[in-house]
Design an enzyme around this catalytic site. Structure first.
Site, PDB file in Angstrom:
ATOM      1  N   ASP A  93      -5.508  13.948  -7.316  1.00  0.00           N
ATOM      2  CA  ASP A  93      -4.064  13.998  -6.542  1.00  0.00           C
ATOM      3  C   ASP A  93      -3.349  15.288  -6.925  1.00  0.00           C
ATOM      4  O   ASP A  93      -2.589  15.670  -6.220  1.00  0.00           O
ATOM      5  CB  ASP A  93      -3.601  12.943  -6.699  1.00  0.00           C
ATOM      6  CG  ASP A  93      -4.117  11.608  -6.404  1.00  0.00           C
ATOM      7  OD1 ASP A  93      -5.089  11.762  -5.416  1.00  0.00           O
ATOM      8  OD2 ASP A  93      -3.806  10.708  -6.765  1.00  0.00           O
ATOM      9  N   ARG A 146      -9.249   1.018 -14.672  1.00  0.00           N
ATOM     10  CA  ARG A 146      -7.782   1.210 -14.523  1.00  0.00           C
ATOM     11  C   ARG A 146      -7.040   0.037 -15.190  1.00  0.00           C
ATOM     12  O   ARG A 146      -7.199  -1.424 -15.104  1.00  0.00           O
ATOM     13  CB  ARG A 146      -7.030   0.906 -12.993  1.00  0.00           C
ATOM     14  CG  ARG A 146      -7.537   2.202 -11.970  1.00  0.00           C
ATOM     15  CD  ARG A 146      -7.066   2.063 -10.741  1.00  0.00           C
ATOM     16  NE  ARG A 146      -7.556   3.043 -10.147  1.00  0.00           N
ATOM     17  CZ  ARG A 146      -7.106   4.361  -9.864  1.00  0.00           C
ATOM     18  NH1 ARG A 146      -6.178   4.860 -10.982  1.00  0.00           N
ATOM     19  NH2 ARG A 146      -7.627   5.102  -8.953  1.00  0.00           N
TER      20      ARG A 146
HETATM   21  O1  F6P Z   1      -7.444   8.705  -8.673  1.00  0.00           O
HETATM   22  C1  F6P Z   1      -6.566   9.043  -7.638  1.00  0.00           C
HETATM   23  C2  F6P Z   1      -7.154   8.178  -6.432  1.00  0.00           C
HETATM   24  O2  F6P Z   1      -8.308   8.708  -5.868  1.00  0.00           O
HETATM   25  C3  F6P Z   1      -6.121   8.312  -5.168  1.00  0.00           C
HETATM   26  O3  F6P Z   1      -6.189   9.664  -4.594  1.00  0.00           O
HETATM   27  C4  F6P Z   1      -6.385   7.035  -4.224  1.00  0.00           C
HETATM   28  O4  F6P Z   1      -5.400   6.682  -3.608  1.00  0.00           O
HETATM   29  C5  F6P Z   1      -6.769   5.923  -5.494  1.00  0.00           C
HETATM   30  O5  F6P Z   1      -7.180   6.664  -6.598  1.00  0.00           O
HETATM   31  C6  F6P Z   1      -7.790   4.990  -4.995  1.00  0.00           C
HETATM   32  O6  F6P Z   1      -7.911   4.050  -6.286  1.00  0.00           O
HETATM   33  P1  F6P Z   1      -8.859   3.143  -6.353  1.00  0.00           P
HETATM   34  O7  F6P Z   1     -10.334   4.185  -6.985  1.00  0.00           O
HETATM   35  O8  F6P Z   1      -8.728   2.358  -7.702  1.00  0.00           O
HETATM   36  O9  F6P Z   1      -9.647   2.662  -5.091  1.00  0.00           O
END
Ligand code: F6P
Length: 357
Positions: A136, A74
């Protein structure tokens, strides 16, 4: 010679490989010479010139393989214009690597944040095609994103499995489903698994309404209640707070997530035994389901067509069961939320599902 770069960015999902395979197969079938550059770990690879030269063989046998062979990370959109710790201008670095490799274009797979950066690169003059990925399903302009259906399958199974143990013990179960900003996954998994209460960010809840549902079920001789709760579910009280006050509340938050706060309140108000289950990232793991495999193959093939036709600057969407190119500038930065007045909510309410409102 067609030179294409590809990257996957943001949270992973089950169907990223299937989508890349669709693009690459489409290109190899229809272009004599293709050179493919896979940037590793999302935009990070494009910024720092971390890539692998890929062959068609890299995409063989990955239709059913979850995750992403390129890796992901990210890099928040708002950080793209901020220099890195060594003062590197990230946008200029991405452009530099693109031009250095003499690319004809970039295929970028990812969710909302990824799409915003793809649009930024378009504005900066790069040729980009975006493929809408996210469990999502919150990308504006496409009926469905890839990863969504596979995640519904997993979340549904998680809730299905809770049903039997909840019924045996006469307990209230809160199953927390992914989705901080939108409730598509929770709504679909909740309906598919026969949840009694569905809590989503778009419909703020009143805890007393959930209590009413539990008590009503108890009176009917159903001693258990299943609550499908989105990560971003919010109470009516909290929804009324100003952004600043809500942020303050979250800073001092002592619960692991909203489900635990709801569980504590329900225990106090009903005396029921309440349990919280968080399937978490399992919802993004494993193999894509057949729906996603078909969706990704179609979106991938349509992306290859767009590349060959030089129709850059678009997202490849699925609209009314047909692929469609949608200009990135029309969709970037928009969130597709559940309409609280939409027919799916009306139908769910009609059969007695409570949204706590
Ligand atoms: O990619 C979307 C998602 O899975 C959301 O539904 C969730 O809230 C978030 O990413 C979780 O993020 P990470 O993988 O950074 O913990």
């Amino acid at each position: 010679m067609l030179k294409i770069g590809m990257l996957t960015s943001g949270g992973d999902c089950q169907a990223l490989n299937a989508a890349m395979r669709g693009v690459v197969k489409g290109l190899h079938e229809n272009v004599d010479e293709v050179e493919l550059y896979g940037f590793l770990n999302g935009y990070h690879g494009l910024i720092y010139g971390d890539y692998r030269l890929l062959s068609g063989r890299d995409f063989s046998g990955i239709l059913t393989k979850g995750g992403t062979i390129l890796g992901t990370s990210r890099t928040p959109f708002k950080m793209m214009r901020e220099p890195d710790e060594n003062g590197l201008d990230k946008v200029e670095a991405m452009k530099h690597n693109y031009y250095k490799l003499n690319l004809d274009g970039l295929v970028i797979l990812g969710g909302n944040g990824t799409q915003k950066t793809a649009n930024l690169l378009r504005e900066e003059g790069l040729n980009v095609i975006h493929l809408p990925k996210t469990i999502d399903n919150d990308i504006w302009g496409t009926d469905v994103t890839f990863g969504f259906q596979s995640a519904i399958d997993i979340a549904t199974e998680a809730i299905d499995r809770i049903h039997t143990t909840a019924a045996s013990h006469n307990r209230v179960f809160i199953v927390e489903v992914m989705g901080h900003k939108v409730g598509w996954l929770t709504l679909n998994a909740g309906v598919a698994s026969g949840a009694d209460v569905v809590l989503i960010p778009e419909i703020p809840f009143d805890i007393n309404k959930i209590v009413d549902t539990i008590e009503k079920r108890n009176k009917e001789g159903k001693g258990f209640t299943i609550i499908a709760c989105a990560e971003g579910a919010i109470s009516k009280k909290d929804a009324k707070l100003s952004k600043k006050d809500y942020k303050k509340k979250l800073e001092n938050y002592t619960y692991p997530s909203v489900s635990y706060e709801i569980a504590e309140q329900l225990t106090k108000k009903t005396g029921a035994e309440v349990r919280v289950v968080v399937p978490g990232h399992a919802q993004r793991g494993g193999n894509p389901d057949p729906y996603d495999r078909v969706l990704c193959t179609r979106l991938g093939a349509a992306a290859a067509m767009a590349i060959i036709d030089k129709k850059w600057g678009n997202m490849v969407a699925m609209v009314n069961r047909a692929t469609k190119l949608i200009p990135l500038e029309k969709v970037a930065g928009k969130l597709k939320q559940v309409d609280p007045k939409g027919t799916m909510i009306q139908e769910a309410k009609y059969i007695g599902i409570s949204f706590g409102d």
